[in-house]
Enzyme design. Sequence first.
Site, mmCIF file in Angstrom:
data_model
loop_
_atom_site.group_PDB
_atom_site.id
_atom_site.type_symbol
_atom_site.label_atom_id
_atom_site.label_comp_id
_atom_site.label_asym_id
_atom_site.label_seq_id
_atom_site.Cartn_x
_atom_site.Cartn_y
_atom_site.Cartn_z
ATOM 1 N N GLU A 7 35.403 37.516 34.862
ATOM 2 C CA GLU A 7 35.684 38.808 35.502
ATOM 3 C C GLU A 7 36.397 39.695 34.483
ATOM 4 O O GLU A 7 37.318 39.238 33.797
ATOM 5 C CB GLU A 7 36.588 38.632 36.728
ATOM 6 C CG GLU A 7 36.940 39.985 37.368
ATOM 7 C CD GLU A 7 38.026 39.887 38.438
ATOM 8 O OE1 GLU A 7 37.706 39.496 39.567
ATOM 9 O OE2 GLU A 7 39.195 40.215 38.126
ATOM 10 N N GLY A 99 38.187 45.210 50.231
ATOM 11 C CA GLY A 99 39.113 45.919 49.337
ATOM 12 C C GLY A 99 40.522 45.865 49.898
ATOM 13 O O GLY A 99 40.717 45.613 51.094
ATOM 14 N N ALA A 114 34.443 43.276 55.122
ATOM 15 C CA ALA A 114 33.380 43.046 54.135
ATOM 16 C C ALA A 114 32.047 42.777 54.837
ATOM 17 O O ALA A 114 30.986 43.187 54.350
ATOM 18 C CB ALA A 114 33.761 41.873 53.236
ATOM 19 N N LYS A 154 30.594 36.167 57.629
ATOM 20 C CA LYS A 154 30.254 36.904 56.403
ATOM 21 C C LYS A 154 29.047 36.251 55.718
ATOM 22 O O LYS A 154 28.173 36.931 55.211
ATOM 23 C CB LYS A 154 31.500 36.845 55.489
ATOM 24 C CG LYS A 154 31.617 37.940 54.492
ATOM 25 C CD LYS A 154 33.064 38.241 54.108
ATOM 26 C CE LYS A 154 33.716 37.300 53.151
ATOM 27 N NZ LYS A 154 34.925 37.865 52.515
ATOM 28 N N GLN A 165 39.323 33.378 45.520
ATOM 29 C CA GLN A 165 40.572 33.930 44.982
ATOM 30 C C GLN A 165 41.126 32.884 44.008
ATOM 31 O O GLN A 165 40.823 31.691 44.135
ATOM 32 C CB GLN A 165 41.540 34.131 46.173
ATOM 33 C CG GLN A 165 42.872 34.714 45.832
ATOM 34 C CD GLN A 165 42.705 36.099 45.267
ATOM 35 O OE1 GLN A 165 42.467 36.239 44.074
ATOM 36 N NE2 GLN A 165 42.820 37.118 46.097
ATOM 37 N N LYS A 261 41.346 39.755 28.466
ATOM 38 C CA LYS A 261 41.838 39.081 27.241
ATOM 39 C C LYS A 261 40.840 37.971 26.922
ATOM 40 O O LYS A 261 40.631 37.075 27.745
ATOM 41 C CB LYS A 261 43.229 38.507 27.483
ATOM 42 C CG LYS A 261 44.288 39.569 27.682
ATOM 43 C CD LYS A 261 45.674 38.979 27.480
ATOM 44 C CE LYS A 261 46.727 40.051 27.402
ATOM 45 N NZ LYS A 261 46.875 40.821 28.640
#
Length: 282
Positions: A7, A99, A114, A154, A165, A261
């Site tokens: 990500e 969000g 969602a 969902k 997460q 990074k």
Amino acid sequence: MCSFSFEVFPPRKDESIKNLGAILDDLGQLSPNFISVTFGAGGSINSQNTLEVASLIQEKYQIPSIVHLPCIHSSKEKISSILQQCKERKLDKILALRGDLCGDLPKSKDFSYASDLIAFIKEQEGFEIYAACYPEKHNEAKNFIEDIHYLKDKVNTGTDKLITQLFYNNEDFYTFKQNCALTGIKVPIYAGIMPITNKRQILKISQLCGAKIPSKFSKILEKYENNTLALEDAGIAYAIDQIVDLITSGVDGIHLYTMNKSKAAIRIYEAVKYLLKEELQA
Ligand code: FAD
């Protein structure tokens, strides 16, 4: 086969996309299965930047890209326009998100969760739909049962794959996976891993998303908080340990939160690349 992905977040409104070039050069060399690009729910980050970075990843590096798409402060018109732009740019993978709520912005009249966005995207053909899930439950959910019930909705609405997460205790992930299986959730679940590179950042993120810090991990944070390089070494070793255990246990995918990074991502990849290749050959 175990997927391996990253990500990244796009530059802020006033920053140039060129600043991301060096990190994408590094990540691109590792040939990940995909790179996902975040999207600020409150509009702090320009959606155009998300789409531009996602296009750059696909066009320059030939790596599939996932566009994160939050809906809680958006309308059907705005989302339609973004999806149309995605189609034009051949971006066909969307991480459909509610969000995070930004207190000062009005809530969407069209989307509350969602799953509303997933149903909307599903009406338009040609998208692979990803969604978020929470091994330690979402921080607003009353309990695990309620959270997994809504997760099942969902998935039933049209989710193809889930990304978790970040978490620091693999046992939480294994329990979550078992509960998903018991509930009849069968789509692949990619494990989100964030190596520590900076104590303050990790504490802030864990506070925001509710991820527990295990005592083994707290000890690392305490002992090396003033020694950046040592903290980085220990944080990377911790992430590698988590990933080795996850791959050995048959995880569907590892999704690394890079925080833009590349150094930690490269070191982690180098440490597990033969495990990933073994998975490819299996
Ligand atoms: P939902 O699935 O809608 O769930 C939100 C809450 O509502 C949960 O507590 C759930 O149990 C509950 N719920 C769901 N459906 C119902 C229903 N029908 N009735 C009542 N309650 C319900 N945020 C961004 O702004 N931009 C990003 O780029 C971004 N990327 C992310 C990437 C990943 C992999 C993850 C895990 C999160 C990301 N987030 C991002 C954060 C995410 O937007 C927040 O965690 C947000 O608070 C919840 O989003 P969701 O899509 O999981 O919500």
